[in-house]
Enzyme design. Structure first.
Site, PDB file in Angstrom:
ATOM      1  N   HIS A   1      -7.320  -9.465  21.214  1.00 31.96           N
ATOM      2  CA  HIS A   1      -6.693 -10.780  21.340  1.00 31.96           C
ATOM      3  C   HIS A   1      -7.618 -11.880  20.820  1.00 31.96           C
ATOM      4  O   HIS A   1      -8.818 -11.843  21.062  1.00 31.96           O
ATOM      5  CB  HIS A   1      -6.368 -11.047  22.821  1.00 31.96           C
ATOM      6  CG  HIS A   1      -5.648 -12.324  23.046  1.00 31.96           C
ATOM      7  ND1 HIS A   1      -4.313 -12.500  22.730  1.00 31.96           N
ATOM      8  CD2 HIS A   1      -6.090 -13.518  23.534  1.00 31.96           C
ATOM      9  CE1 HIS A   1      -3.957 -13.736  23.023  1.00 31.96           C
ATOM     10  NE2 HIS A   1      -5.018 -14.373  23.519  1.00 31.96           N
TER      11      HIS A   1
ATOM     12  N   CYS B   1      -2.068   4.970 -11.137  1.00 30.83           N
ATOM     13  CA  CYS B   1      -2.410   4.021 -10.070  1.00 30.83           C
ATOM     14  C   CYS B   1      -3.546   3.097 -10.477  1.00 30.83           C
ATOM     15  O   CYS B   1      -3.464   1.888 -10.304  1.00 30.83           O
ATOM     16  CB  CYS B   1      -2.786   4.786  -8.803  1.00 30.83           C
ATOM     17  SG  CYS B   1      -3.220   3.697  -7.427  1.00 30.83           S
TER      18      CYS B   1
ATOM     19  N   CYS C   1      -0.931   0.701  -8.932  1.00 30.37           N
ATOM     20  CA  CYS C   1      -1.294   0.062  -7.662  1.00 30.37           C
ATOM     21  C   CYS C   1      -2.480  -0.891  -7.762  1.00 30.37           C
ATOM     22  O   CYS C   1      -2.450  -1.991  -7.216  1.00 30.37           O
ATOM     23  CB  CYS C   1      -1.635   1.127  -6.623  1.00 30.37           C
ATOM     24  SG  CYS C   1      -0.738   2.666  -6.762  1.00 30.37           S
TER      25      CYS C   1
ATOM     26  N   GLU D   1      -2.038  -6.664  18.242  1.00 31.51           N
ATOM     27  CA  GLU D   1      -1.914  -6.372  19.668  1.00 31.51           C
ATOM     28  C   GLU D   1      -0.455  -6.310  20.113  1.00 31.51           C
ATOM     29  O   GLU D   1      -0.144  -5.733  21.163  1.00 31.51           O
ATOM     30  CB  GLU D   1      -2.658  -7.415  20.502  1.00 31.51           C
ATOM     31  CG  GLU D   1      -2.050  -8.805  20.475  1.00 31.51           C
ATOM     32  CD  GLU D   1      -2.793  -9.792  21.372  1.00 31.51           C
ATOM     33  OE1 GLU D   1      -3.059  -9.449  22.538  1.00 31.51           O
ATOM     34  OE2 GLU D   1      -3.111 -10.893  20.891  1.00 31.51           O
TER      35      GLU D   1
ATOM     36  N   GLU E   1       7.467  -6.784  -5.376  1.00 30.94           N
ATOM     37  CA  GLU E   1       6.049  -7.131  -5.507  1.00 30.94           C
ATOM     38  C   GLU E   1       5.833  -8.099  -6.663  1.00 30.94           C
ATOM     39  O   GLU E   1       5.121  -9.114  -6.525  1.00 30.94           O
ATOM     40  CB  GLU E   1       5.214  -5.870  -5.694  1.00 30.94           C
ATOM     41  CG  GLU E   1       5.116  -5.042  -4.416  1.00 30.94           C
ATOM     42  CD  GLU E   1       4.459  -3.693  -4.605  1.00 30.94           C
ATOM     43  OE1 GLU E   1       4.020  -3.110  -3.594  1.00 30.94           O
ATOM     44  OE2 GLU E   1       4.381  -3.203  -5.756  1.00 30.94           O
TER      45      GLU E   1
ATOM     46  N   TYR F   1      10.028  -1.275  -4.653  1.00 30.42           N
ATOM     47  CA  TYR F   1       8.639  -1.723  -4.501  1.00 30.42           C
ATOM     48  C   TYR F   1       8.234  -2.697  -5.604  1.00 30.42           C
ATOM     49  O   TYR F   1       7.785  -3.812  -5.345  1.00 30.42           O
ATOM     50  CB  TYR F   1       7.692  -0.532  -4.655  1.00 30.42           C
ATOM     51  CG  TYR F   1       7.493   0.398  -3.506  1.00 30.42           C
ATOM     52  CD1 TYR F   1       6.359   0.301  -2.717  1.00 30.42           C
ATOM     53  CD2 TYR F   1       8.391   1.423  -3.239  1.00 30.42           C
ATOM     54  CE1 TYR F   1       6.125   1.190  -1.690  1.00 30.42           C
ATOM     55  CE2 TYR F   1       8.164   2.318  -2.211  1.00 30.42           C
ATOM     56  CZ  TYR F   1       7.028   2.207  -1.436  1.00 30.42           C
ATOM     57  OH  TYR F   1       6.799   3.089  -0.428  1.00 30.42           O
TER      58      TYR F   1
ATOM     59  N   LYS G   1      -1.963  -4.102  -9.990  1.00 37.76           N
ATOM     60  CA  LYS G   1      -0.934  -4.890  -9.309  1.00 37.76           C
ATOM     61  C   LYS G   1      -1.512  -5.589  -8.089  1.00 37.76           C
ATOM     62  O   LYS G   1      -1.263  -6.770  -7.848  1.00 37.76           O
ATOM     63  CB  LYS G   1       0.210  -3.984  -8.885  1.00 37.76           C
ATOM     64  CG  LYS G   1       1.238  -4.630  -7.988  1.00 37.76           C
ATOM     65  CD  LYS G   1       1.902  -3.621  -7.084  1.00 37.76           C
ATOM     66  CE  LYS G   1       0.934  -3.059  -6.067  1.00 37.76           C
ATOM     67  NZ  LYS G   1       1.545  -1.975  -5.278  1.00 37.76           N
TER      68      LYS G   1
END
Length: 481
Positions: free
Chosen positions: A456, A51, A56, A461, A195, A191, A59
């Site tokens: 908000h 990773c 990860c 939301e 990506e 994935y 990347k």
């Protein structure tokens, strides 16, 4: 050295350091051997694992780099002068490598400060209590311990087609010396494929994405898959669904001819590109471990078989992470490792918990999910299932003019009112989903969501204001909540 090894209560074949440090906290003094040293032009040591070094983290840094293209384009609607500055790929890769080197040093220091003996080299099993490490210079070191933990991860694989040697994988993509002036073809639809399609497109390349399925991201919620494909297409990625590559021919520097066809007997087509990348899956790193020496059982994909506590069939040998092919995500491997440490050294037998594991795909815009997809809910659960869907233009896009929609979706088990799945395709999806994952882990119901006051204005939301059911489907499974 001999005294240290005799004092060790475990020998770990590792690609990550966190669990080794946890074992120290639990009272063990582990020795850690990097089973497959990492070698690139900028990083030569392996603490931190796949990773951090080749997965990860680097990347995501490239994802950040590519996203500025979108920001420059969107800024015009907010009154900023039109600008499209040139991009320097070499600068991005150099700065990425600098950060990975820094993180590599952090993990090395974590090990050192925790008192972990770290050996850089290729590890292999001699017997149920012995590991041999072969260093890059060919010298060897033998270690013994009461427990051996295998956490060697996986590696990228290629399709066995003619000319496959001309294609790169994600490993090489992370340190290319340049991007080709013409287009990039990515083979795959998981994935990594989507990506890197977003990365290369955002950094200025023309991108083709070729895959045999009808939509990218098999295994994710179908509605989300459709939305991701739509977004990729609107951002200029050329999609080739339903196709299989058969040959890659090199015709010169940054010039490749790829032959592909639809199905088993469809018409043959060709495309000329400057770079071919295969993102066609990963396989567990087990072949070089000499597991046959002690009879550790593997499944039909070469992954190590383990029980609910991550124990193999050989007493004293354990395995966690991608090498076991359970849920192949870094945080899941860490969770498995922590459970192992509590089980073996903390006197607290602990099973890894795979319920409601959140994940994200960092395409642009990203997809994030936790819990069951609509299809999984129908398959697994009994009784009526309520589906809530909202699809809208993000507020930022109302002025930027970007033609893109955000998709948000809740899956609710009607009889119990439990929210069993939550999905989003849109900006900040991963950041939003991490918080929702906590709610699902706590057993949140639709009433809990409805009673929550939203922030908000925000996209998040929408998850607490979806009052009208989009559809009701019937579960075909037997599970009751």
């Amino acid at each position: 050295m001999t005294g240290l090894l005799k004092a060790c209560r475990g020998v770990w074949l590792y690609r990550t350091a966190s669990v080794a440090c946890t074992c120290v906290q639990q009272g063990s003094m582990p020795a850690l051997a990097s089973a497959e040293p990492h070698t690139t032009p900028s990083v030569t040591t392996g603490a931190g694992g796949t990773c951090v070094i080749r997965g990860c983290v680097p990347k995501k840094l490239l994802v950040y780099g590519a996203s500025f293209n979108e920001e420059f384009a969107d800024a015009r609607g907010f009154g900023w002068a039109e600008v499209q500055p040139p991009h320097d790929w070499k600068t991005l890769i150099a700065n990425k490598s600098k950060e990975i080197n820094r993180l590599n040093s952090v993990y090395n220091n974590l090990l050192k400060n925790a008192g972990v003996a770290f050996f850089e080299g290729k590890g292999s099993i001699v017997d149920a209590n012995t590991v041999k490490v072969t260093r890059p210079d060919g010298s060897t070191e033998t270690m013994r311990g009461k427990n051996i933990l295998l956490a060697t991860g996986g590696h990228a694989t290629k399709l066995p087609i003619e000319g496959a040697e001309h294609a790169i994988t994600s490993d090489e993509a992370l340190h290319l010396d340049h991007l080709p002036d013409n287009s990039v073809l990515i083979i795959g639809s998981g994935y990594i494929a989507v990506e890197f399609a977003s990365i290369f497109k955002g950094l200025g390349a023309d991108v083709h994405l070729l895959y045999r399925a009808d939509k990218p991201l098999r295994g994710f919620d179908e509605e989300c898959r459709v939305q991701v494909a739509e977004n990729l297409g609107k951002r200029g990625v050329i999609l080739h669904p339903g196709f299989l590559p058969t040959k890659i021919e090199k015709q010169g520097k940054d010039k490749y001819l790829v032959t592909y066809h639809a199905g088993n007997d469809g018409p043959t087509q060709q495309v000329e590109v400057g770079l071919v990348m295969m993102a066609t899956g990963r396989h567990p790193n087990t072949k070089a471990l000499s597991l046959e020496a002690v009879g550790v059982e593997l499944d039909n994909k070469g992954a190590i078989k383990v029980d609910k506590f991550s124990a193999t069939n050989v007493p004293g040998i354990w395995a966690v992470g991608d090498v076991t092919n359970r849920i192949n995500l870094t945080p899941v491997a860490l969770m498995e490792g922590m459970a192992f440490a509590r089980t073996v050294f903390g006197a607290q037998p602990t099973e890894p918990d795979y319920q409601n594991v959140a994940s994200a795909v960092f395409c642009q815009p990203p997809l994030a999910t936790v819990g069951l997809s609509e299809e999984q809910a129908i398959q697994d659960l009994s009784g009526p299932i309520d589906v809530y869907v909202s699809k809208f233009k993000p507020m930022k896009s109302t002025i930027s003019g970007r033609d893109e929609r955000t998709l948000m979706k809740l899956i609710v088990h009607s009889e119990s009112d439990r929210v069993v799945g939550c999905h989003m395709v849109g900006p900040d999806a991963a950041e939003i989903m991490q918080g929702i994952a906590i709610a699902l882990k706590c057993g949140a119901t639709k009433k809990h969501f409805d009673a929550t006051v939203g922030i908000h204005p925000s996209a998040a939301e929408e998850f607490v204001t979806m009052r009208t059911r989009t559809r009701r489907v019937e579960g075909k499974g037997s599970a009751k909540l």
